[in-house]
Write a protein that holds these residues in place. Structure first.
Motif, short mmCIF file in Angstrom:
data_model
loop_
_atom_site.label_atom_id
_atom_site.label_comp_id
_atom_site.label_asym_id
_atom_site.label_seq_id
_atom_site.Cartn_x
_atom_site.Cartn_y
_atom_site.Cartn_z
N PRO A 390 0.83 -1.21 0.00
CA PRO A 390 0.00 0.00 0.00
C PRO A 390 0.86 1.26 0.00
N ASP A 391 0.34 2.34 -0.58
CA ASP A 391 1.09 3.59 -0.65
C ASP A 391 1.44 4.15 0.72
N CYS A 392 0.62 3.85 1.72
CA CYS A 392 0.85 4.44 3.04
C CYS A 392 2.10 3.89 3.70
N ILE A 393 2.78 2.93 3.09
CA ILE A 393 4.05 2.44 3.63
C ILE A 393 5.05 3.60 3.75
N GLY A 394 4.89 4.60 2.87
CA GLY A 394 5.80 5.74 2.87
C GLY A 394 5.65 6.66 4.08
N ASN A 395 4.58 6.46 4.86
CA ASN A 395 4.36 7.29 6.06
C ASN A 395 5.18 6.82 7.25
N LEU A 396 5.82 5.66 7.14
CA LEU A 396 6.58 5.10 8.27
C LEU A 396 7.99 5.69 8.28
N LYS A 397 8.09 6.93 8.68
CA LYS A 397 9.35 7.67 8.59
C LYS A 397 10.47 7.09 9.44
N HIS A 398 10.10 6.30 10.46
CA HIS A 398 11.11 5.74 11.35
C HIS A 398 11.53 4.32 10.96
N LEU A 399 10.94 3.78 9.89
CA LEU A 399 11.17 2.38 9.54
C LEU A 399 12.62 2.14 9.11
N ARG A 400 13.24 1.12 9.75
CA ARG A 400 14.62 0.74 9.42
C ARG A 400 14.71 -0.65 8.80
N PHE A 401 13.73 -1.49 9.07
CA PHE A 401 13.80 -2.89 8.64
C PHE A 401 12.44 -3.28 8.07
N LEU A 402 12.43 -3.72 6.81
CA LEU A 402 11.19 -4.13 6.15
C LEU A 402 11.41 -5.49 5.51
N PHE A 403 10.59 -6.46 5.92
CA PHE A 403 10.69 -7.83 5.41
C PHE A 403 9.30 -8.27 4.97
N VAL A 404 9.15 -8.47 3.67
CA VAL A 404 7.88 -8.95 3.12
C VAL A 404 8.12 -10.32 2.53
N HIS A 405 7.44 -11.35 3.05
CA HIS A 405 7.63 -12.68 2.50
C HIS A 405 6.35 -13.14 1.82
#
Length: 600
Positions: A390-405
């Protein structure tokens, strides 16, 4: 090894607290395939039919005599009887004489695993170590062999400490290691005064409190992985980095190297176990009792639920959910994420969300709503298949680790992902195209995207924090030139450079600056068929790697001779493998071939 002669197949599976027939079958398959050196099985279905399970086991056992070890076995789940009968039924492909060995902490195991006419259960209770033997074990871990102080004084105090540990070897190792770090009479006397009698958790908490603060934090966060989970150093250290638990003193220090030192220290103090025999190399595990300790010290800030068919939420979890603002880390199966969606949306201070596959994937609508309301997330892992982010993933300004399986590739990533300016680690299934501004993710250190997508990132030279780039494709278009590699000096491991026929001039190859990339151990340089924009010899001459290179592969090079850096026998003392593929014009082979172990 008499048992290896008696049994055709040896299998070992660490069981989760909630026994699942399909889980054990999958892990047994992975265990066998790891021993055989083949790739592990892919995705599996927790709700697989009995016939399908039986077919999988029959294919693996192949009418052979097997020994299956189910380690840390529990039988207190609501659906245990159904799952156990299902599991035993699918083992009928084994020959008579096959055995199942259970290790368990539950006294009810004998009763609950007995199936009349099917299984004969024998009980072998392990007795506690005799006091004398237990004390020797305790002092082995407590006393340095090279210590010059009077051991007798410490042994007297050690007897009092060991007597409080109830013969528990694991606790003896942990407490002993802390005492070993502090050979001081007062320190030992203080430990002996602790009220641990009858409660080894208190002893483990004391040992935890003796750790430096940074190790306390790194250990405690490990509880977000379910019991028995296999931890890879790379992934665990990335998690610690994302949570802000690794601090560097100067710019020369790599966070990954510091994280590895933390990991080694936790192993040396027995808070983590290191294993060497996996086909994928070293891995780590957290003992169940230490998992309980990590959960305990996390307190109300952590919620963890393993997959279960039961929809009932444990009472202690319900109590924590009544104070959502305190929760910072959650680890849940998919069905519980969906069930608790409204509660999760109230967790305004949530830093970590790990979502196990459970029985499916998160509906996009549920995921979107959660991401809109948890803007402080630093770590996010979840299953998603057949849907775009989803486009709102870009709102997570503090995100350092993203794992999509997931099993299905993404067609594209949303442009908004390029706003995750603090993102350090990105793990995705294959993706057809990346956003044009992907290189704005200048903090990215590790990218794992299956397929060829990574080799075509535009303006890659901006991503100077990258540690891993398995392939780079040179193209004639602007922002895809070879000199994009110029400042990527943190790259390590393996690097393949392809499309060298598109290099416009020797200066462009010089700017790639491979000599400064001291962490590259495997280098592959490739030309494709067709016209060359620059003479092959000039390009290869400019691509001299660092002398640490161990493995060099040159493919479709049309030059008649190699550059001097490769002809010099003393330039690359670490080089053990040289592959020359389809270099049909070459007339002189390098002298270095005489010192190599392998070459083609």
């Amino acid at each position: 090894m008499k048992e290896q002669k008696y049994f055709d197949i040896l299998l070992w599976v660490h069981c989760s607290r909630r026994f699942s027939a399909s889980d054990v079958v999958m892990h047994a398959q992975q265990n066998k395939q790891a021993r055989d050196g083949v790739a592990h099985v892919g995705n599996y279905n927790r709700f697989i039919s009995l016939e399908a399970l039986t077919g999988q086991m029959n294919a693996m056992l192949g009418s052979k005599k097997f020994l299956l070890i189910l380690d840390d076995f529990w039988c207190d789940a609501d659906d245990f009887i159904d799952q156990w009968e299902k599991f035993v039924t699918c083992l009928k492909g084994g020959l008579p004489g096959s055995k199942i060995l259970l290790t368990t902490q539950s006294n009810r195991t004998v009763e609950k695993t007995s199936i009349p006419g099917v299984t004969e259960v024998k009980h072998y209770p392990l007795l506690e170590l005799e006091n004398g033997h237990f004390f020797k074990l305790f002092m082995h871990h407590s006393w340095p062999s090279n210590c010059s102080l009077e051991k007798e004084k410490f042994e007297c105090i050690g007897h009092n400490i060991a007597a409080k540990l109830k013969g528990d070897p694991g606790t003896a190792k942990i407490v002993g290691r802390q005492l070993r770090e502090n050979i001081d009479i007062r320190y030992w006397e203080d430990a002996a005064k602790k009220d641990w009698l009858g409660d080894n958790m208190k002893a483990r908490i004391w040992s935890y409190q003796q750790l430096p603060v940074h190790l306390q934090q790194c250990f405690a966060i490990c509880c977000i992985f379910k019991k028995g989970y296999i931890l890879r150093a790379e992934r665990l250290i990335q998690l610690w980095m994302a949570e802000g638990l690794i601090k560097t003193i100067n710019k020369e220090e790599r966070m990954e190297d510091i994280g590895q030192s933390y990991l080694n220290e936790l192993v040396s103090r027995f808070f983590l176990e290191r294993h060497e025999h996996d086909k994928y190399g070293t891995y780590y595990q957290l003992h169940d009792l230490l998992h309980d300790l990590a959960e305990c010290v996390q307190g109300d800030g952590f919620i963890g639920i393993e997959y279960t068919n039961s929809k009932n939420i444990p009472e202690h979890i319900s109590r924590k959910l009544s104070r959502c603002e305190n929760i910072r880390h959650i680890s849940l199966p998919v069905d519980m994420v969906i069930e608790l969606k409204d509660k999760i949306c109230l967790m305004k201070n949530l830093c970590t969300l790990l979502c196990d596959r459970g029985n499916g994937i998160i509906p996009r609508k549920v995921l979107r709503e959660i991401l809109k309301n948890t803007k402080k997330l630093r770590v996010l892992a979840f299953p998603l298949s057949g849907q775009d982010l989803p486009d709102c993933i870009g709102n997570l300004k503090h995100l350092r680790f993203l794992f999509v399986h997931g099993s299905k590739p993404f067609k594209k990533l949303p442009d908004s992902i390029c706003k995750l300016y603090l993102l350090q680690s990105l793990h995705l299934p294959s993706c057809d195209t990346l956003p044009k501004k992907f290189s704005e993710l200048i903090c990215l250190r590790f990218i794992d995207i299956k397929g060829e997508t990574m080799s075509h990132i535009s303006d890659l030279g901006r991503m100077t924090s990258l540690q891993v780039l398995r392939k780079f494709a040179v193209r004639k278009e602007r922002k895809h030139e070879l000199h994009q590699l110029e400042n990527l000096n943190q790259l390590r491991g393996r690097l393949c450079i392809t499309g060298l026929e598109n290099v416009r001039c020797k200066e462009d190859a010089i700017r790639a600056n491979l000599q400064r990339k001291s962490h590259i151990e495997e280098l592959e340089v490739q030309w494709n068929s067709g016209e060359r924009a620059t003479d092959d010899f000039q390009v290869l001459d400019a691509l001299q790697p660092h002398h640490n290179i161990r493995d060099l592969k040159i493919e479709r090079f049309r030059g008649k001779r190699f550059p001097n850096w490769l002809l010099n026998n003393e330039s690359f003392e670490c080089l053990t493998k040289l592959q020359l593929i389809d270099c049909t014009s070459i007339k002189e082979l390098p002298l270095i071939l005489r010192t190599l172990q392998v070459y083609h």
